[in-house]
Design a protein around this motif. Structure first.
Motif, PDB file in Angstrom:
ATOM      1  N   UNK A 207       0.829  -1.207   0.000  1.00 53.96           N
ATOM      2  CA  UNK A 207       0.000   0.000   0.000  1.00 53.96           C
ATOM      3  C   UNK A 207       0.865   1.260   0.000  1.00 53.96           C
ATOM      4  N   UNK A 208       1.928   1.247   0.791  1.00 55.64           N
ATOM      5  CA  UNK A 208       2.822   2.416   0.824  1.00 55.64           C
ATOM      6  C   UNK A 208       3.477   2.641  -0.534  1.00 55.64           C
ATOM      7  N   UNK A 209       3.888   1.559  -1.164  1.00 54.93           N
ATOM      8  CA  UNK A 209       4.541   1.670  -2.470  1.00 54.93           C
ATOM      9  C   UNK A 209       3.579   2.217  -3.519  1.00 54.93           C
ATOM     10  N   UNK A 210       2.339   1.724  -3.498  1.00 55.22           N
ATOM     11  CA  UNK A 210       1.341   2.202  -4.456  1.00 55.22           C
ATOM     12  C   UNK A 210       1.069   3.684  -4.245  1.00 55.22           C
ATOM     13  N   UNK A 211       0.952   4.098  -2.984  1.00 55.17           N
ATOM     14  CA  UNK A 211       0.721   5.516  -2.704  1.00 55.17           C
ATOM     15  C   UNK A 211       1.916   6.375  -3.103  1.00 55.17           C
ATOM     16  N   UNK A 212       3.134   5.836  -2.944  1.00 57.43           N
ATOM     17  CA  UNK A 212       4.323   6.574  -3.367  1.00 57.43           C
ATOM     18  C   UNK A 212       4.323   6.755  -4.881  1.00 57.43           C
ATOM     19  N   UNK A 213       4.036   5.685  -5.617  1.00 58.10           N
ATOM     20  CA  UNK A 213       3.981   5.775  -7.080  1.00 58.10           C
ATOM     21  C   UNK A 213       2.896   6.751  -7.528  1.00 58.10           C
ATOM     22  N   UNK A 214       1.777   6.759  -6.797  1.00 56.39           N
ATOM     23  CA  UNK A 214       0.698   7.693  -7.129  1.00 56.39           C
ATOM     24  C   UNK A 214       1.126   9.131  -6.857  1.00 56.39           C
ATOM     25  N   UNK A 215       1.776   9.372  -5.722  1.00 59.11           N
ATOM     26  CA  UNK A 215       2.205  10.734  -5.375  1.00 59.11           C
ATOM     27  C   UNK A 215       3.258  11.260  -6.339  1.00 59.11           C
ATOM     28  N   UNK A 216       4.036  10.353  -6.948  1.00 54.69           N
ATOM     29  CA  UNK A 216       5.051  10.749  -7.921  1.00 54.69           C
ATOM     30  C   UNK A 216       4.474  10.865  -9.329  1.00 54.69           C
ATOM     31  N   UNK A 217       3.165  10.629  -9.472  1.00 55.51           N
ATOM     32  CA  UNK A 217       2.503  10.780 -10.763  1.00 55.51           C
ATOM     33  C   UNK A 217       2.776   9.657 -11.745  1.00 55.51           C
ATOM     34  N   UNK A 218       3.115   8.454 -11.227  1.00 58.56           N
ATOM     35  CA  UNK A 218       3.474   7.344 -12.110  1.00 58.56           C
ATOM     36  C   UNK A 218       2.317   6.377 -12.365  1.00 58.56           C
ATOM     37  N   UNK A 219       1.289   6.411 -11.529  1.00 65.63           N
ATOM     38  CA  UNK A 219       0.145   5.529 -11.732  1.00 65.63           C
ATOM     39  C   UNK A 219      -1.151   6.268 -11.439  1.00 65.63           C
ATOM     40  N   UNK A 220      -2.233   5.772 -12.043  1.00 65.91           N
ATOM     41  CA  UNK A 220      -3.588   6.209 -11.716  1.00 65.91           C
ATOM     42  C   UNK A 220      -4.395   4.966 -11.410  1.00 65.91           C
ATOM     43  N   UNK A 221      -5.130   4.987 -10.317  1.00 63.19           N
ATOM     44  CA  UNK A 221      -5.899   3.816  -9.941  1.00 63.19           C
ATOM     45  C   UNK A 221      -7.170   4.228  -9.212  1.00 63.19           C
ATOM     46  N   UNK A 222      -8.070   3.267  -9.046  1.00 65.40           N
ATOM     47  CA  UNK A 222      -9.228   3.440  -8.184  1.00 65.40           C
ATOM     48  C   UNK A 222      -9.532   2.102  -7.526  1.00 65.40           C
ATOM     49  N   UNK A 223     -10.257   2.159  -6.427  1.00 60.85           N
ATOM     50  CA  UNK A 223     -10.555   0.963  -5.652  1.00 60.85           C
ATOM     51  C   UNK A 223     -11.922   0.424  -6.044  1.00 60.85           C
ATOM     52  N   UNK A 224     -11.988  -0.859  -6.308  1.00 64.41           N
ATOM     53  CA  UNK A 224     -13.244  -1.539  -6.601  1.00 64.41           C
ATOM     54  C   UNK A 224     -13.338  -2.750  -5.697  1.00 64.41           C
ATOM     55  N   UNK A 225     -14.147  -2.626  -4.647  1.00 62.65           N
ATOM     56  CA  UNK A 225     -14.243  -3.671  -3.637  1.00 62.65           C
ATOM     57  C   UNK A 225     -12.861  -3.932  -3.048  1.00 62.65           C
ATOM     58  N   UNK A 226     -12.307  -5.133  -3.250  1.00 61.67           N
ATOM     59  CA  UNK A 226     -10.976  -5.429  -2.700  1.00 61.67           C
ATOM     60  C   UNK A 226      -9.884  -5.411  -3.770  1.00 61.67           C
ATOM     61  N   UNK A 227     -10.246  -4.984  -4.979  1.00 58.76           N
ATOM     62  CA  UNK A 227      -9.273  -4.927  -6.064  1.00 58.76           C
ATOM     63  C   UNK A 227      -8.841  -3.492  -6.324  1.00 58.76           C
ATOM     64  N   UNK A 228      -7.651  -3.357  -6.890  1.00 60.12           N
ATOM     65  CA  UNK A 228      -7.163  -2.055  -7.330  1.00 60.12           C
ATOM     66  C   UNK A 228      -7.215  -2.047  -8.848  1.00 60.12           C
ATOM     67  N   UNK A 229      -7.963  -1.128  -9.405  1.00 57.81           N
ATOM     68  CA  UNK A 229      -8.065  -1.003 -10.853  1.00 57.81           C
ATOM     69  C   UNK A 229      -7.041   0.025 -11.321  1.00 57.81           C
ATOM     70  N   UNK A 230      -5.999  -0.432 -12.008  1.00 55.02           N
ATOM     71  CA  UNK A 230      -4.962   0.463 -12.504  1.00 55.02           C
ATOM     72  C   UNK A 230      -5.371   0.962 -13.895  1.00 55.02           C
ATOM     73  N   UNK A 231      -5.689   2.259 -13.974  1.00 51.01           N
ATOM     74  CA  UNK A 231      -6.116   2.849 -15.241  1.00 51.01           C
ATOM     75  C   UNK A 231      -4.945   3.228 -16.132  1.00 51.01           C
ATOM     76  N   UNK A 232      -3.844   3.657 -15.506  1.00 50.55           N
ATOM     77  CA  UNK A 232      -2.696   4.105 -16.297  1.00 50.55           C
ATOM     78  C   UNK A 232      -1.420   3.953 -15.487  1.00 50.55           C
TER      79      UNK A 232
END
Length: 296
Positions: A207-232
Motif C-alpha cells: 500500500x505504501x509503495x502504491x501511494x508513493x507511485x501515485x504521489x510521484x505521478x506514475x500511476x492512476x488507480x481506483x478501488x473496486x471492492x478489494x481490487x485495485x483497478x490500474x487505469x494508467x
C-alpha cells in the motif's frame, strides 16, 4: 554519451527466493553472465554496480556474498594474463568475476533470459513464443531512474530501499499495463494480497509503495471492492527526488455520479451484532449488511 544500463530484467518468481536488493544485483549480473559472447561471466567492479543500480558499495558487497551463499552466483578465478596495459589490468583485477550458480531457479532464470535476449536480437521472438511456452515471465525495471546524475546527488532521508521496491513494483505494473493496452483493455486489476504474494512484501508495504507511485505521478488507480483497478501506468524517468511521507491507506477514487456532495451529511447506519444465541441466518444477514456498508 550515457554508458549506464537503462533497465534490467526481473521476474515474479525471483522474489520468492531473494530480497529486493539481491534481486537487483542478481538481475544485473545474470544479464551478462547468461551471454555466450561474454563467456557467460560477469566482469564488473563494485563501483559499476553502484552507479548502475543506485546502491552503496557496502550494500553491493553484502548482496553478492548473500547470493553466493544462496548458490545463485559463484565466484570464478580470472585467467592469468600478461600485463600489457596497467590501467585495464588493474580494472580486471578489482572486478568481480561471477557466474550463475547451481540454484534451480537461478539456472532457469538465466536460461530463459538467454533465450529471450537471443530471440530479440534475431527479431524472431513473436514466432518463437507462439510455439514455445515460456517458463519465466520477465518485466523491465528501469534502473536509470535510480542513477545519480552527479557525485553530489545523494539519497534523501535514507529513502533508497523504499524507492528500489517502488521501482520494482512499477516495472511489474508497467508491463501489465502494456499488455492490457495491447489487448484494448482500459484497465487491469490486482489485489493487495496478490501483489504481496508476488513480491513477498507485507500488505502495508504494498500500500505504501502504491501511494508513493501515485504521489510521484506514475500511476492512476481506483478501488473496486478489494481490487485495485490500474487505469494508467506511466514511464518512469527519475525517482531519486524522493517522497514526502509513507501512507499505508489506499484512498478510493469515486466517480462523479457516486461521489458525495460537500454540503450533504453522511450518515452511517448502526449495525447491531447478533447475540451469542442467534441463528446462522441472523449471522448471515449481519455479514451481508457489513459487506454492503464496506466494513469488511
Amino acid at each position: 554519451m550515457n554508458n549506464k544500463t537503462q533497465f534490467i530484467f526481473m521476474s515474479e518468481g525471483l522474489f520468492e527466493h531473494l530480497t529486493e536488493t539481491e534481486a537487483y544485483i542478481f538481475s544485473f549480473v545474470a544479464y551478462f553472465a547468461c551471454d555466450v559472447s561474454k563467456g557467460r561471466t560477469f566482469k564488473r567492479t563494485t563501483a559499476s554496480l553502484c552507479k548502475n543500480l543506485g546502491y552503496s558499495s557496502n550494500t553491493v558487497r553484502c548482496a553478492i556474498e548473500s547470493l553466493i551463499k544462496k548458490s545463485f552466483i559463484v565466484k570464478v578465478t580470472p585467467p592469468a594474463r600478461e600485463r600489457k596495459n596497467l590501467k585495464y589490468n588493474y580494472i580486471e583485477e578489482v572486478s568481480h568475476h561471477l557466474k550463475i550458480g547451481s540454484h534451480e531457479y537461478a539456472v532457469k532464470f538465466s536460461d530463459w533470459l538467454s533465450i529471450m535476449l537471443e530471440q530479440l536480437r534475431k527479431g524472431t521472438s513473436k514466432e518463437f513464443y507462439k510455439s514455445n511456452t515460456a517458463e519465466v515471465s520477465f518485466f523491465k525495471v528501469y534502473v536509470s531512474a535510480l542513477q545519480a546524475r552527479s557525485n553530489k546527488e545523494n539519497w534523501k532521508r535514507n529513502q533508497s530501499r523504499h524507492l528500489h521496491k517502488a521501482l520494482a513494483l512499477h516495472g511489474y505494473l508497467f508491463n501489465r499495463g502494456y499488455w492490457s493496452e495491447k489487448h484494448y483493455n482500459s484497465y487491469f486489476s490486482r489485489s493487495v494480497s496478490f501483489l504481496s504474494a508476488v513480491f513477498q512484501w507485507s500488505p502495508n508495504t504494498i500500500r505504501r509503495l502504491i501511494n508513493t507511485l501515485k504521489s510521484l505521478g506514475l500511476i492512476k488507480y481506483k478501488i473496486d471492492d478489494r481490487r485495485i483497478l490500474f487505469n494508467k501506468v506511466y514511464m518512469v524517468e527519475k525517482l531519486r527526488q524522493g517522497y514526502m511521507k509513507l501512507v499505508s491507506r489506499l484512498s478510493p477514487v469515486y466517480n462523479e455520479n457516486t461521489s458525495p456532495r460537500s454540503d450533504s451529511k453522511l450518515t452511517t447506519p448502526m449495525l447491531k451484532r447478533p447475540g451469542p444465541n442467534a441463528s446462522p441466518e441472523e449471522h448471515a444477514v449481519f455479514l451481508a449488511q457489513m459487506k454492503a456498508s464496506r466494513r469488511v
